[in-house]
Design an enzyme around this catalytic site. Structure first.
Site, mmCIF file in Angstrom:
data_model
loop_
_atom_site.group_PDB
_atom_site.id
_atom_site.type_symbol
_atom_site.label_atom_id
_atom_site.label_comp_id
_atom_site.label_asym_id
_atom_site.label_seq_id
_atom_site.Cartn_x
_atom_site.Cartn_y
_atom_site.Cartn_z
ATOM 1 N N CYS A 112 0.823 -1.206 0.000
ATOM 2 C CA CYS A 112 0.000 0.000 0.000
ATOM 3 C C CYS A 112 0.860 1.260 0.000
ATOM 4 O O CYS A 112 1.377 1.669 1.051
ATOM 5 C CB CYS A 112 -0.916 -0.023 1.224
ATOM 6 S SG CYS A 112 -1.905 1.470 1.402
ATOM 7 N N CYS B 294 -0.372 4.117 2.194
ATOM 8 C CA CYS B 294 -0.100 3.943 3.632
ATOM 9 C C CYS B 294 1.377 4.194 3.939
ATOM 10 O O CYS B 294 1.710 4.837 4.932
ATOM 11 C CB CYS B 294 -0.418 2.517 4.086
ATOM 12 S SG CYS B 294 -1.926 1.806 3.438
ATOM 13 N N ASP B 295 2.266 3.660 3.127
ATOM 14 C CA ASP B 295 3.674 3.586 3.525
ATOM 15 C C ASP B 295 4.630 4.416 2.666
ATOM 16 O O ASP B 295 5.829 4.473 2.955
ATOM 17 C CB ASP B 295 4.135 2.108 3.482
ATOM 18 C CG ASP B 295 3.339 1.255 4.469
ATOM 19 O OD1 ASP B 295 2.966 1.777 5.528
ATOM 20 O OD2 ASP B 295 3.090 0.070 4.169
#
Ligand code: NAP
Length: 339
Positions: A136, A139-140
């Site tokens: 993701c 997200c990261d």
């Protein structure tokens, strides 16, 4: 089989399931949450979550899930191990057969079983998932400022991840196993035209290097001019092997919604297996499915946004719709008794 009939069972304990459980519990519906094969869902695979509203300093994925569970329990939700293997969902009550062999009955079911990101089967991926290896970018990605990163895959997800990562990474290389992209033309063009994105065609990820202390530090790539190099290597064909230094690797090879247990239940799914949420009479979105009393929340019904915050939102929608359904059910029962 237990004699009890639950008002609401929530299948899945990721953010969508937890949000549905909080709403259903606050409505005094005593929801039972089946934790599923991956308790806590996909967020447990990530480290810090920086885009969930209300956490200006970020929050660990595991911590967010744990807090959600505590919140649901505080209002009376109970949690049980196991996932749904098969279900009979028409009429009342609905019957669920669990992986534990147990059968449970419920008036309303919220399906929040999520979608599992596909992995490619590279060496060390289990050890490094969440430590520089991610499924993701949203997200990261921000943890990879100034890094050289690889994105694996040739579909829209991979293009989207790569484009997003250009905001942070020094360089982004899309590694695709053949030389034709699966992505839509518009996404492919955006990626091809971006000056910070390069492509490695006919190439696959063989192994990841690094540790949980250092994070990902490198990757071994294999390539063959006719594509699908790992398959060829397995068949004994010579392939080129190269190890590159990278600070992050992102998988964008698709997701598989966890909906096999809905086969034959009447819950409408699209060609990829995602539940198709229904709209109301005015065409507005709901948490309902094509089966009365069955609701859907989170990634299991969302191949597009797939965010923790949108899962929390659809979790609340599904629980509110379930509450309304149960009220209609008891009203119908009352009318039958009076008639
Ligand atoms: P997808 O379309 O199924 O593409 C998966 C890609 O990963 C393919 O290029 C595939 O290669 C590759 N792949 C699969 N397994 C692999 C493996 N083991 N090793 C290496 N490569 C592998 O999945 P997606 O990109 O997640 O898209 C899913 C759906 O969501 C699509 O309908 C897409 O349009 C939609 N979506 C849309 C957007 C957007 O419009 N913004 C964003 C994301 C997703 P092959 O091509 O060789 O099979």
């Amino acid at each position: 089989m237990s004699e009890d009939i639950h008002d609401v069972v929530v299948a899945g304990s990721g953010i969508a399931g937890l949000s549905a459980a909080v709403y259903a519990a606050r409505a005094d519906l005593d929801p039972l949450v089946l934790e599923g094969d991956e308790p806590g869902g996909q967020l447990t695979l990530t480290t810090d979550v920086e885009n969930f509203l209300g956490f200006p300093d970020g929050v660990g994925g595991m911590e967010l899930v744990q807090r959600g569970k505590e919140q649901a329990e505080r209002f009376g939700a109970t949690f049980q191990h196991g996932s749904v293997e098969s279900a009979t969902l028409d009429g009342q009550p609905k019957e669920l057969t669990l992986s534990t062999g147990e059968t449970i009955r419920t008036r309303a079911l919220v399906v929040a079983t999520g979608a599992s990101a596909r992995w490619v089967g590279a060496e060390n991926e289990s050890e490094l998932m969440g430590y520089g290896l991610s499924t993701c970018a949203t997200c990261d990605g921000a943890f990879h400022r100034g890094d050289d990163v690889l994105v694996i895959g040739g579909g829209d997800s991979a293009m989207e991840e790569a484009l997003f990562l250009t905001k942070f990474a020094e360089s982004v290389t899309i590694v695709h196993r053949r030389e034709e992209l699966r992505a839509s033309e518009i996404m492919a063009e955006r990626a091809r035209e971006h000056e910070d994105i390069e492509f490695r065609w006919n190439t696959e990820l063989q192994a990841l290097h690094g540790s949980q202390e250092t994070g990902v530090t490198g990757a071994t790539l294999v390539s063959h001019p006719d594509g699908y190099p790992r398959e060829k290597a397995d068949a004994g064909v010579d392939v080129d092997t190269e190890t590159v230094d990278v600070g992050g690797v992102f998988y964008g090879v698709g997701h598989t919604p966890n909906t096999d247990f809905l086969e034959g239940t009447g819950v409408e799914r699209d060609d990829s297996g995602y539940i198709v949420p229904q709209t109301d009479a005015d065409g507005r979105p709901t948490g309902r499915t094509t089966v009365d009393g069955v609701f859907a929340a989170g990634d299991v019904a969302d191949p597009n946004y797939r965010q923790a915050i949108t899962s929390a939102g659809t979790g609340s929608m599904a629980a509110l719709d379930a509450e309304e359904y149960l009220e209609t059910l008891s009203e119908r029962k009352r009318q039958r008794i009076e008639a």
